[in-house]
Every structure is written in structure tokens, then in C-alpha cells.
Scaffold this active site. Structure first.
Site, short mmCIF file in Angstrom:
data_model
loop_
_atom_site.label_atom_id
_atom_site.label_comp_id
_atom_site.label_asym_id
_atom_site.label_seq_id
_atom_site.Cartn_x
_atom_site.Cartn_y
_atom_site.Cartn_z
N ALA A 19 0.80 -1.23 0.00
CA ALA A 19 0.00 0.00 0.00
C ALA A 19 0.83 1.28 0.00
O ALA A 19 0.28 2.36 0.15
CB ALA A 19 -0.93 0.00 1.21
N GLY A 22 1.50 3.48 -5.88
CA GLY A 22 0.86 2.89 -7.04
C GLY A 22 -0.56 2.42 -6.79
O GLY A 22 -1.37 3.10 -6.17
N TYR A 166 8.19 -13.35 -14.32
CA TYR A 166 7.11 -12.60 -13.67
C TYR A 166 5.77 -13.06 -14.19
O TYR A 166 4.82 -13.27 -13.42
CB TYR A 166 7.31 -11.11 -13.93
CG TYR A 166 6.16 -10.23 -13.50
CD1 TYR A 166 6.03 -9.83 -12.18
CD2 TYR A 166 5.20 -9.80 -14.42
CE1 TYR A 166 4.97 -9.02 -11.78
CE2 TYR A 166 4.14 -8.99 -14.03
CZ TYR A 166 4.03 -8.61 -12.71
OH TYR A 166 2.98 -7.82 -12.32
N VAL A 201 -0.23 -0.06 -16.36
CA VAL A 201 -0.63 0.97 -15.41
C VAL A 201 0.58 1.86 -15.14
O VAL A 201 1.67 1.35 -14.87
CB VAL A 201 -1.13 0.36 -14.08
CG1 VAL A 201 -1.66 1.46 -13.15
CG2 VAL A 201 -2.21 -0.69 -14.34
N GLN A 204 5.44 2.93 -10.62
CA GLN A 204 6.90 2.78 -10.58
C GLN A 204 7.34 1.41 -11.06
O GLN A 204 8.54 1.09 -11.02
CB GLN A 204 7.40 3.02 -9.15
CG GLN A 204 7.32 4.47 -8.71
CD GLN A 204 8.18 5.37 -9.57
OE1 GLN A 204 9.37 5.14 -9.75
NE2 GLN A 204 7.56 6.41 -10.13
N LYS A 208 11.29 0.06 -11.62
CA LYS A 208 11.91 -0.96 -10.78
C LYS A 208 12.40 -2.13 -11.62
O LYS A 208 13.45 -2.72 -11.34
CB LYS A 208 10.92 -1.43 -9.71
CG LYS A 208 10.60 -0.36 -8.68
CD LYS A 208 9.56 -0.83 -7.67
CE LYS A 208 9.26 0.27 -6.66
NZ LYS A 208 8.21 -0.13 -5.69
#
Length: 260
Positions: A19, A22, A166, A201, A204, A208
Site C-alpha cells: 500500500a 501505485g 514474472y 498501469v 513505478q 523498478k
């Protein structure tokens, strides 16, 4: 203003993982706006503390409670659920939002990078799901909701090699959410399970993933009008606002201009 259908959630407790920024921060804010108590967790809570102060200053009817938790550590997760149990009775809504991406390809990636992604994207999500269900069960909560923030990468494999592992973890989330729905049905409970799978979206995330090439990261968001974190938060509110007899299994959402 409380959304129609959200009245029954007022003053109940939602856990939002990841939380601190983003999508997670947007979801936490949206829930506080709807009058919920929200435990927002992350490894560092400075941003969540700032968001909690903003929500309070804005006069939102709910409350945001920051909690420091390293989701790669099971003991941290169990301690968090224990604290929620003792201080707030338990979790009524669990939003598994935290996710991690490392640029580790299948042919040359590091085992440690793969483990990092698996531990957060799959194991932490599964542990939080289990503990949230047990929290609901021990309090006879029959209308709880578990929402997994997935990805379009959990429904198709993109051509970029740095995203392949991922993507595998997100395919796991797709399977875990459907398996959870089936197990909840077998348990004869009305607790619901939903998967929300956004496309690109603007967060960050790319910075990253491409931390050694910020130019490439920035380019990820420049060629189309991306989704905003608030768009995903809106989907969360929609799912929660549906009547208890309605099971929204999966929402797949992407920018209008995104091809795949």
C-alpha cells in the site's frame, strides 16, 4: 460519497498489501473514502503514514492504519494478522496487491531473482489468503471478499524476455484465484474471490524492472495513454459493491490503445 452497495462495508476492516504506492495506495485511499478501516502494509510505511494523514485531513469517513510488514517473511505476515486480530478483531476484506518484478530471464536469470518474485507474488499472496480466510471463519464472517490484483501477464506471455518469469508467477495467481473460488464453494461459504488483471498501469513498476535503464522505463509509459492506479481502485470498489450473490471472477482491463 458512499457508493451504492458499499454501505455494508462501512467500518469493516480491509487489508491492502503493497500500500505504499501505485495501485495499493490508490486502493487504500478509495476504501477509506468509502468508510472502511484499512490496514495498509509495506516494507516501509513512510508513504502510507503520509497517505493516512492526507485521508484524515480530507475528512474521509474511514481510517488508514499503516503496518510495516516484509511479505517475503512468513513470520512477519503471521505477526501482522495476529496484530489485526488483537487490535481490530480480524480481516473482512483481503486485497493481495503487493507484487515484485525482477529483470531475470529464463535463460540467464538469477535464482535469487526468481525466488524473490515467487516469494512475494505467489507465496505471500497464498499465506495472506489463508490467514484472511481463517480470520473470517473464526468470526463466522460469511460475506468476506478476497481480491487478488493480478496482471494481464497472467493471461498471456509478452515477448519481452525480462518479464517471462514474472508472467509465470501471474499465471499462478490466475490459477490460485480460481482454485480459491472452488475451495470456498466446497467449504459452503459465501466468501467471494476475485482476480483483477490490469494491463499497463503508470506506476513505478517499469522503473523498478528497468532500474539500470530509466530511459527504457520511461518509454514504457510514453507510447500510449496508460491506465492510472485509480482506474484499478475503481474496479476494486465495483467488485465490492456488487450484491453478495454476485461472483465477479475476473476483471481484465487494459488501456484502450494497448494491443495485447
Amino acid at each position: 460519497m458512499t457508493r451504492a452497495g458499499m454501505e455494508r462495508w462501512r467500518d469493516r476492516l480491509a487489508l491492502v498489501t503493497g500500500a505504499s504506492g501505485g495501485i495499493g495506495a490508490a486502493v487504500a485511499r478509495a476504501l477509506v473514502q468509502q468508510g472502511l478501516k484499512v490496514v495498509g502494509c509495506a516494507r516501509t510505511v513512510g508513504n502510507i503514514e503520509e497517505l493516512a494523514a492526507e485521508c484524515k485531513s480530507a475528512g474521509y469517513p474511514g481510517t488508514l492504519i499503516p503496518y510495516r510488514c516484509d511479505l517475503s517473511n512468513e513470520e512477519d505476515i503471521l505477526s501482522m494478522f495476529s496484530a489485526v486480530r488483537s487490535q481490530h478483531s480480524g480481516v473482512d476484506i483481503c486485497i493481495n496487491n503487493a507484487g515484485m518484478a525482477r529483470p531475470d530471464t529464463l535463460l540467464s536469470g538469477s535464482t535469487s531473482g526468481w525466488k524473490d518474485m515467487f516469494n512475494v507474488n505467489v507465496l505471500a499472496l497464498s499465506i495472506c489468503t489463508r490467514e484472511a480466510y481463517q480470520s473470517m471463519k473464526e468470526r463466522n464472517i460469511d460475506d468476506g471478499h478476497i481480491i487478488n490484483i493480478n496482471s494481464m501477464c497472467g493471461h498471456r506471455v509478452p515477448p519481452q524476455s525480462v518479464i517471462h518469469f514474472y508472467s509465470a508467477t501471474k499465471y499462478a495467481v490466475t490459477a490460485l484465484t480460481e482454485g480459491l473460488r472452488q475451495e470456498l464453494l466446497e467449504a459452503q461459504t459465501h466468501i467471494r474471490a476475485t482476480c483483477i488483471s490490469p494491463g499497463l498501469v503508470e506506476t513505478q513498476f517499469a522503473f523498478k524492472l528497468h532500474d539500470k535503464d530509466p530511459g527504457e522505463a520511461a518509454a514504457t509509459y510514453e507510447h500510449i495513454k496508460c491506465l492510472r492506479p485509480e482506474d484499478v481502485a475503481e474496479a476494486v470498489i465495483y467488485v465490492l459493491s456488487t450484491p453478495p450473490h454476485v461472483q465477479v471472477g475476473d476483471i481484465q482491463m487494459r488501456p484502450t490503445e494497448q494491443v495485447t
